[in-house]
Design an enzyme around this catalytic site. Structure first.
Site, PDB file in Angstrom:
ATOM      1  N   ARG A   1      -4.792  -0.122   0.210  1.00 38.28           N
ATOM      2  CA  ARG A   1      -5.696   0.461   0.152  1.00 38.28           C
ATOM      3  C   ARG A   1      -6.606   0.468  -1.080  1.00 38.28           C
ATOM      4  O   ARG A   1      -6.148   0.612  -1.846  1.00 38.28           O
ATOM      5  CB  ARG A   1      -5.795   1.624   1.009  1.00 38.28           C
ATOM      6  CG  ARG A   1      -4.955   2.002   2.103  1.00 38.28           C
ATOM      7  CD  ARG A   1      -4.681   2.911   2.477  1.00 38.28           C
ATOM      8  NE  ARG A   1      -3.792   3.104   3.690  1.00 38.28           N
ATOM      9  CZ  ARG A   1      -3.286   3.896   4.531  1.00 38.28           C
ATOM     10  NH1 ARG A   1      -3.527   4.747   4.815  1.00 38.28           N
ATOM     11  NH2 ARG A   1      -2.855   3.650   5.827  1.00 38.28           N
TER      12      ARG A   1
ATOM     13  N   ARG B   1       0.160   7.665  -3.550  1.00 34.90           N
ATOM     14  CA  ARG B   1      -0.821   6.822  -3.702  1.00 34.90           C
ATOM     15  C   ARG B   1      -1.418   5.284  -4.474  1.00 34.90           C
ATOM     16  O   ARG B   1      -1.553   5.687  -5.296  1.00 34.90           O
ATOM     17  CB  ARG B   1      -1.974   7.774  -4.378  1.00 34.90           C
ATOM     18  CG  ARG B   1      -3.327   7.877  -3.461  1.00 34.90           C
ATOM     19  CD  ARG B   1      -4.843   8.516  -3.167  1.00 34.90           C
ATOM     20  NE  ARG B   1      -4.556   9.797  -2.824  1.00 34.90           N
ATOM     21  CZ  ARG B   1      -4.079  10.482  -1.379  1.00 34.90           C
ATOM     22  NH1 ARG B   1      -5.048   8.938  -0.805  1.00 34.90           N
ATOM     23  NH2 ARG B   1      -4.030  11.844  -0.958  1.00 34.90           N
TER      24      ARG B   1
ATOM     25  N   ARG C   1       6.886   6.874   0.272  1.00 34.86           N
ATOM     26  CA  ARG C   1       6.554   8.352   0.373  1.00 34.86           C
ATOM     27  C   ARG C   1       8.283   8.097   1.116  1.00 34.86           C
ATOM     28  O   ARG C   1       8.774   9.750   0.293  1.00 34.86           O
ATOM     29  CB  ARG C   1       5.389   8.649   1.087  1.00 34.86           C
ATOM     30  CG  ARG C   1       4.073   8.622   0.353  1.00 34.86           C
ATOM     31  CD  ARG C   1       3.607   8.958   1.015  1.00 34.86           C
ATOM     32  NE  ARG C   1       1.899   8.968   0.681  1.00 34.86           N
ATOM     33  CZ  ARG C   1       1.411   9.681   0.610  1.00 34.86           C
ATOM     34  NH1 ARG C   1       1.096  10.440   2.093  1.00 34.86           N
ATOM     35  NH2 ARG C   1      -0.048   9.682   0.465  1.00 34.86           N
TER      36      ARG C   1
END
Length: 426
Positions: A262, A277, A391
């Site tokens: 991403r 992230r 995560r």
RNA sequence: GGAGAGGUGGCAGAGUGGUCUAUUGCGACGGUCUUGAAAACCGUAGGGGGUUCACGCCCUCCGGGGGUUCGAAUCCCUCCCUCUCCGCCA
């Protein structure tokens, strides 16, 4: 992608749905585009029909060697040529205008999705487990990982820049162990079929799942024109594109463990430290292809499958239903699962399970048909993370940390870790 | 990467400018026959769209997209994909 016929039949409902998303009414402008297109089509088809008839007569005349009649008929039909040529061009332009307009409109939320503006209006639907008691001040995952000497952001930045990580030793193995554990659960107990699929997709496939055209900036693109998948959803969902499936074979349940890429455009300054992230992370994804009738129950089932991973890891979490203002572009209903992170002292998203209705199916042209049925209809698609590996590792580090900086390994993972029970600094 | 050959209905496979409304075979479904089945025979078929209360009528689809022509599965351009040989390679 919305069905223009449905909008035409019920413009008020469509606009009301958009309003719940905080968007202005669009039905009037869409219907106008559609009417212009259909008007062109009608006139065009009439002309084409006449042309076809005359052309056949020309053919018949030629067959009888009646050149004079053939030439006369040719002169008759010549007048239609310009009209048809411009009509075809006009139809193309008008069709594209309508499709382009539809392609960037998000899905309409289901009736039971709570209205709201942003993440503050999401609604908790259940909560499981409890926060772990600790007789020391819990650290955040990056301090734990770096303290163990097994998580290295510094060297990763030299290789690749910000938002990358290098894991070593037991943490690298933990990544693999988590993936194995999750895949074994979903394939062994929940009936998902393990799937290996491309990590690079064409623009058409990205359009199919709704990543394009609107979210190109969030994707990485290669010099071959491919896009790197931001989630395995993109690959797995497209496996049914351009097909008519036998309804008896539904639901189809697939799972895959893949890296996800991403660009994180627009995320500057958010979660800059640690593994929350990243530009690259792995995830075990669930995708279901169902009939329209099956979709809602499948959504609950899928969410339960994702929650089961956390239960077996004994990680405290809550499940929320996203409000209309916080849902993703293609979703018509989304559950997020948020795991408790003691170091951060916050619940953080670890899974997102969504149902899309026929929104993606229309874009992909994925349909189904009953064996005895005449009518084809669009399948419904669903997907969910179960779970994001990075995560999950963060959650384990923070929830299973000990006062001395070591980390206990959850029972269910030990077989996948060669029997290791505690990760210590070496 | 180089050279060549191809993409036609569920499958196989004809058709290379004019009733193609796509030959034929296999498979599928329905029927006749049969106690039942097989065989044989007869029949039926796909997707998308426009219009209609409906029956129906019409347009479109031979890998995708353009073009030539009165007319394209057929000719031209372009993209995608598959196969064969060569080269390279985990």
């Amino acid at each position: 992608m919305h069905d223009i016929k449905a909008i035409r039949d019920n413009p008020a409902d469509f606009d009301a749905g958009l309003a719940r998303r905080g968007l202005d009414a669009m039905s009037a402008s869409l219907i106008k585009l559609d009417e212009a297109k259909r008007d062109t089509m009608q006139k065009l088809q009439e002309a084409q029909s006449r042309r076809n008839v005359l052309s056949k007569e020309i053919g018949a005349a030629m067959g009888k060697k009646d050149v004079a009649l053939a030439e006369k008929l040719k002169a008759d039909v010549a007048g239609l040529k310009d009209f048809i040529t411009t009509g075809e061009e006009q139809e193309r332009v008008q069709t594209k205008a309508l499709l382009d307009a539809l392609a960037v409109i998000p899905n309409i939320p289901m009736a039971d999705v709570p209205d709201g503006k942003d993440e503050h209006d999401n609604v908790e639907v259940r909560i499981w487990g409890q926060k772990p008691g600790m007789n020391f001040e819990p650290q955040q995952h990056f301090d734990i990982g770096e303290g163990l000497g097994l998580m290295d952001f510094e060297i990763a930045s030299k290789l690749s820049g910000a938002r990358f990580v290098v894991l070593k030793g037991a943490l690298a193995r933990l990544e693999r162990a988590l993936a194995q554990f999750m895949l074994d659960l979903h394939t062994g107990e929940f009936g998902y079929s393990e799937t290996y699929a491309p990590y690079m997709l064409r623009a058409e496939a990205m359009f199919g799942v709704g990543q394009l055209p609107k979210f190109e900036a969030d994707l990485f693109k290669t010099n071959s024109g491919h896009y790197l998948i931001p989630t395995a959803e993109a690959s797995l969902t497209n496996l049914v594109r351009e097909q008519i499936l036998d309804e008896a074979k539904l639901p189809i349940r697939m799972t895959a463990y893949t890296p996800c890429f991403r660009a994180e455009a627009g995320a500057a300054g958010r979660d800059t430290r640690g593994m929350i992230r990243q530009h690259q992370f792995s995830k075990v994804e669930l995708v279901s292809i169902t009939t329209p009738e099956q979709a809602d129950a499948e959504h609950e089932r899928m969410t339960n499958c994702a929650e089961e991973v956390l239960k077996r890891l004994n990680l405290h979490y809550r499940t929320i239903v996203l409000c209309t203002g916080d849902m993703g572009f293609g979703s018509r209903k989304t559950y997020d699962i948020e795991v408790w992170l003691p170091g951060q002292k916050a619940y953080r998203e670890i899974s997102s399970c969504s149902q899309f209705g026929d929104f993606q199916a229309r874009r992909m042209d994925a349909r189904c048909k009953a064996a005895d049925g005449k009518q084809t209809r669009y399948v419904h698609t669903l997907n969910g993370s179960a779970l994001a590996i990075g995560r999950t590792m963060v959650a384990i580090l923070e929830n299973y940390q000990n006062g001395d900086g070591s980390v206990t390994i959850p029972e269910v993972l030990r077989p996948y870790m060669g029997g290791l029970s505690v990760i210590k600094r070496t």
